[in-house]
Write a protein that holds these residues in place. Structure first.
Motif, PDB file in Angstrom:
ATOM      1  N   VAL A  94      -3.921   0.810   6.226  1.00 12.73           N
ATOM      2  CA  VAL A  94      -5.131   0.624   5.416  1.00 12.73           C
ATOM      3  C   VAL A  94      -5.712  -0.799   5.542  1.00 12.73           C
ATOM      4  CG1 VAL A  94      -4.636   2.444   3.728  1.00 12.73           C
ATOM      5  CG2 VAL A  94      -3.731   0.145   3.364  1.00 12.73           C
ATOM      6  N   THR A 150      -6.663  10.425   0.946  1.00 16.65           N
ATOM      7  CA  THR A 150      -5.214  10.285   1.163  1.00 16.65           C
ATOM      8  C   THR A 150      -4.740   8.885   0.767  1.00 16.65           C
ATOM      9  OG1 THR A 150      -5.814   9.856   3.461  1.00 16.65           O
ATOM     10  CG2 THR A 150      -4.851  12.006   2.984  1.00 16.65           C
ATOM     11  N   ALA A 151      -5.529   7.877   1.111  1.00 15.56           N
ATOM     12  CA  ALA A 151      -5.147   6.498   0.764  1.00 15.56           C
ATOM     13  C   ALA A 151      -5.182   6.295  -0.750  1.00 15.56           C
ATOM     14  CB  ALA A 151      -6.070   5.495   1.453  1.00 15.56           C
ATOM     15  N   ASP A 157      -2.101   8.101  -2.215  1.00 15.63           N
ATOM     16  CA  ASP A 157      -0.852   7.375  -1.930  1.00 15.63           C
ATOM     17  C   ASP A 157      -0.773   6.074  -2.722  1.00 15.63           C
ATOM     18  OD1 ASP A 157      -0.331   9.450  -0.282  1.00 15.63           O
ATOM     19  OD2 ASP A 157      -0.469   8.345   1.603  1.00 15.63           O
ATOM     20  N   ALA A 204       4.363  -0.372   4.252  1.00 18.77           N
ATOM     21  CA  ALA A 204       3.766   0.717   3.471  1.00 18.77           C
ATOM     22  C   ALA A 204       4.878   1.578   2.881  1.00 18.77           C
ATOM     23  CB  ALA A 204       2.867   1.550   4.372  1.00 18.77           C
ATOM     24  N   GLY A 205       4.516   2.326   1.837  1.00 14.56           N
ATOM     25  CA  GLY A 205       5.460   3.302   1.303  1.00 14.56           C
ATOM     26  C   GLY A 205       6.056   2.872  -0.013  1.00 14.56           C
ATOM     27  N   SER A 250       0.852  -1.201   0.000  1.00 16.97           N
ATOM     28  CA  SER A 250       0.000   0.000   0.000  1.00 16.97           C
ATOM     29  C   SER A 250       0.878   1.236   0.000  1.00 16.97           C
ATOM     30  CB  SER A 250      -0.908   0.030   1.235  1.00 16.97           C
ATOM     31  OG  SER A 250      -0.161   0.338   2.398  1.00 16.97           O
ATOM     32  N   GLY A 251       0.302   2.348  -0.445  1.00 14.60           N
ATOM     33  CA  GLY A 251       1.016   3.615  -0.358  1.00 14.60           C
ATOM     34  C   GLY A 251       0.955   4.121   1.077  1.00 14.60           C
ATOM     35  N   LYS A 252      -0.270   4.233   1.577  1.00 10.95           N
ATOM     36  CA  LYS A 252      -0.484   4.749   2.939  1.00 10.95           C
ATOM     37  C   LYS A 252      -0.470   3.591   3.940  1.00 10.95           C
ATOM     38  CE  LYS A 252      -3.891   7.721   5.256  1.00 10.95           C
ATOM     39  NZ  LYS A 252      -4.311   6.886   6.384  1.00 10.95           N
ATOM     40  N   LEU A 268      -5.954  -0.071  -0.692  1.00 11.35           N
ATOM     41  CA  LEU A 268      -6.285   1.313  -0.388  1.00 11.35           C
ATOM     42  C   LEU A 268      -7.627   1.340   0.317  1.00 11.35           C
ATOM     43  CD1 LEU A 268      -7.726   3.077  -3.494  1.00 11.35           C
ATOM     44  CD2 LEU A 268      -6.683   0.861  -3.747  1.00 11.35           C
TER      45      LEU A 268
END
Ligand SMILES: Nc1ncnc2c1ncn2[C@@H]1O[C@H](COP(=O)(O)OP(=O)(O)OP(=O)(O)O)[C@@H](O)[C@H]1O
Ligand SMILES: [Mg+2]
Length: 297
Positions: A43, A176-177, A180, A151-152, A38-40, A171
């Protein structure tokens, strides 16, 4: 560091593609390696890894969960298990592979995570050998290897994500999720992505909201990043999931018929019985690819 990289190059003189072809010929059984990313943060990756793994195991698939979240390994916590050894101990030869593998509910197997092994350019030759040995040992045993990735989008994380056969980007409908997740996908699209891509929209309050997010996301990444999504799944927001986290007993064990539980079962069926579009590269393929990425192939 340079010395380390050149040692790796010597050990694997040909391109990772060549290594993989050799593996193609010799391997009978291939695990499907799935990375959950995930980006954020926060989640739902860890809970999705665990519950999807359990749902697949309940369909008679043999599943290994690999906790690859180097920063905050907590698969064992969600499963209510206590880890004595982890991947790092195996690589450093402080325990055997068997010592590190934990038996979880419904017959699922867990390899607890190690912190501090996120930069594989620094990996020692002996550790590479161990990693390949480990891969060979688990390849025949498991149908699915599901990795919970941190994450990241830093390099270590991205190399882990893209080495897998299948990527699941998680996500939620929160802006924001969504942003990201898009940023992570944008970084992934900068590399020639050869893994299948799935989206999981988690904590969806109602179906329409989830479908809107999915549609927007699929369109944006098709149009701007030229990536096609293989499958998108909605997982409802479900208080049963929160309760299960508090009880340290996974949802698929105690509330399998909850809303979210049914969604995991459905996703597992698609994964287990849906047509496999390309041949899996398996765990050894994953390791070769990952090492190749770290040394800049
Ligand atoms: N479908 C859901 N319904 C309700 N709550 C959920 C759902 N999915 C996740 N949660 C809640 O969100 C919290 C975070 O989930 P989880 O730890 O799986 O996220 P994560 O992405 O692994 O986080 P991190 O990035 O910190 O590793 C959990 O404590 C859980 O209670
Ligand atoms: Mg997590």
């Amino acid at each position: 560091m340079f010395d380390q990289a050149s040692k790796l190059r010597k050990m694997f003189p040909d391109s990772s593609e060549e290594d993989e072809k050799a593996e193609d010929r010799s391997s009978r059984h291939r695990s499907r390696v799935v990375s959950i990313a995930s980006g954020k943060g926060g989640v739902g990756k860890t809970n999705i890894t665990v519950n999807l793994g359990l749902a697949l195991q309940k369909l008679d698939k043999d599943v290994l969960i690999l906790d690859a979240d180097m920063g905050m390994a907590n698969v064992d916590v969600v499963l209510g298990m206590t880890a004595r050894y982890h991947l790092g101990h195996v690589l450093e030869d402080k325990c055997s592979i068997e010592d590190a593998l934990l038996q979880g509910p419904s017959g699922i197997t867990v390899l607890p995570g190690a912190s501090g092994v996120n930069d594989f350019i620094d990996i020692e030759i002996d550790e590479v050998k161990k990693l390949l040995e480990l891969s060979a040992a688990i390849e025949d045993e498991f149908d699915f290897i599901i990795m919970d990735i941190g994450a990241g989008a830093h390099k270590g994380v991205v190399n882990f994500i893209r080495a897998a056969d299948e990527i699941m980007v998680v996500l939620t409908p929160e802006p924001t999720a969504v942003m990201d997740a898009y940023s992570l996908l944008k970084i992934l699209s900068d590399y020639a992505l050869s893994s299948r891509l799935n989206l999981v929209v988690n904590q969806v309050e109602n179906r329409r909201e989830g479908e809107k997010v999915t549609e927007r996301m699929e369109n944006a990444i098709r149009e701007y990043l030229e990536i096609d999504v293989d499958n998108s799944t909605l997982i409802p927001y479900d208080s049963a999931l929160r309760k299960s986290v508090k009880k340290q007993n996974p949802m698929m064990e105690i509330y399998p018929n909850s809303k979210a539980g049914k969604a995991f079962s459905q996703l597992a069926e698609i994964m287990a019985f849906g047509a496999e579009k390309e041949k899996s590269r398996g765990m050894k393929g994953f390791v070769y690819r990952m090492l190749g990425f770290f040394r800049g192939n």
